[in-house]
Design a protein around this motif. Sequence first.
Motif, PDB file in Angstrom:
ATOM      1  N   ASN A  91       0.449  -1.072  -0.204  1.00  0.00           N
ATOM      2  CA  ASN A  91       0.103  -0.075  -0.266  1.00  0.00           C
ATOM      3  C   ASN A  91       1.123   1.415   0.061  1.00  0.00           C
ATOM      4  O   ASN A  91       0.626   2.462  -0.553  1.00  0.00           O
ATOM      5  CB  ASN A  91      -0.759  -0.245   1.035  1.00  0.00           C
ATOM      6  CG  ASN A  91      -2.105  -1.112   1.110  1.00  0.00           C
ATOM      7  OD1 ASN A  91      -2.593  -1.573   0.093  1.00  0.00           O
ATOM      8  ND2 ASN A  91      -2.713  -0.965   2.058  1.00  0.00           N
ATOM      9  N   HIS A  95      -0.272   3.330  -2.703  1.00  0.00           N
ATOM     10  CA  HIS A  95      -1.405   4.004  -3.040  1.00  0.00           C
ATOM     11  C   HIS A  95      -1.358   5.799  -3.472  1.00  0.00           C
ATOM     12  O   HIS A  95      -1.942   6.581  -3.834  1.00  0.00           O
ATOM     13  CB  HIS A  95      -1.262   4.545  -1.374  1.00  0.00           C
ATOM     14  CG  HIS A  95      -2.375   3.428  -0.746  1.00  0.00           C
ATOM     15  ND1 HIS A  95      -2.882   2.910   0.492  1.00  0.00           N
ATOM     16  CD2 HIS A  95      -2.890   2.213  -1.605  1.00  0.00           C
ATOM     17  CE1 HIS A  95      -3.304   1.922   0.733  1.00  0.00           C
ATOM     18  NE2 HIS A  95      -4.265   1.507  -0.430  1.00  0.00           N
ATOM     19  N   ALA A 128      -6.998   4.268   2.630  1.00  0.00           N
ATOM     20  CA  ALA A 128      -6.037   4.937   1.558  1.00  0.00           C
ATOM     21  C   ALA A 128      -5.990   6.704   2.239  1.00  0.00           C
ATOM     22  O   ALA A 128      -5.090   7.321   1.288  1.00  0.00           O
ATOM     23  CB  ALA A 128      -6.259   4.892   0.744  1.00  0.00           C
ATOM     24  N   TRP A 130      -8.450   8.669   0.894  1.00  0.00           N
ATOM     25  CA  TRP A 130      -8.987   8.781  -0.238  1.00  0.00           C
ATOM     26  C   TRP A 130     -10.240   9.809   0.166  1.00  0.00           C
ATOM     27  O   TRP A 130     -10.815  10.348  -0.653  1.00  0.00           O
ATOM     28  CB  TRP A 130      -9.404   8.089  -1.404  1.00  0.00           C
ATOM     29  CG  TRP A 130      -7.768   7.617  -2.099  1.00  0.00           C
ATOM     30  CD1 TRP A 130      -6.479   8.248  -1.761  1.00  0.00           C
ATOM     31  CD2 TRP A 130      -7.383   6.668  -2.987  1.00  0.00           C
ATOM     32  NE1 TRP A 130      -5.351   7.727  -2.083  1.00  0.00           N
ATOM     33  CE2 TRP A 130      -6.160   6.746  -2.683  1.00  0.00           C
ATOM     34  CE3 TRP A 130      -8.268   5.502  -2.492  1.00  0.00           C
ATOM     35  CZ2 TRP A 130      -5.210   5.432  -3.158  1.00  0.00           C
ATOM     36  CZ3 TRP A 130      -7.515   3.871  -3.703  1.00  0.00           C
ATOM     37  CH2 TRP A 130      -5.977   4.318  -3.230  1.00  0.00           C
TER      38      TRP A 130
END
Length: 211
Positions: A91, A95, A128, A130
């Motif tokens: 990640n 990411h 993440a 987002w």
Amino acid sequence: MIPKDTKPLLVGLTGGIASGKSTVIKYLIEEGYAVIDADKLGHRVLDPGTPGFKKILETFGKKILDPNGTVDRHALGKIVFANPLCLTQLNKISHPMIAEMIKNEYENLVSNSPNRIVFLEAALLIEANWHKVCGQIWVVNLSHDIAIKRLQKRDGLNKADARSRIDAQLTPEKRLAFADIVLKNDCLPADLIFQTQRALQQLKQTRSYGL
């Protein structure tokens, strides 16, 4: 009708693996909404010759490659879902790259979207971070046992592997804490579509009043 001066909106759509996000996204696309698929962007990070491919190969070694020299996503998945540290490493590499691609796609799509709405489908939307750039969060949710059965059937996994992949993700309780809209998917696909239609109607009404 949505006013022309309505601000652009990014709606995050998330849910655990095998939750039914793809069913919702397929319907949204059929209805003419712009969609960013973070999973597909993640595939591009693994393309041979890219910076992501090089870093992932350096981190996990050639054992993740198939005979053609491309990343075997199944082999990589078995490694990272069995070891939280490996998942964190993956990640950390992918990411930031995916986030940059999301930004570029959003800017392109929203400028050409008649309703000024773009949906971002991302299983790791919350993890993440987002979700912080989204104006609204939709979560597709279903029971743990049903998710395991659907994942087994979809990916041909045994129960233990399916469970490990689901348990490696954010718990439903933590994910739901961020939800503006919850779409329940314990029943038939038609019921999920009906809930999506209702959520879209609510979204249109909200925007028509400039909220």
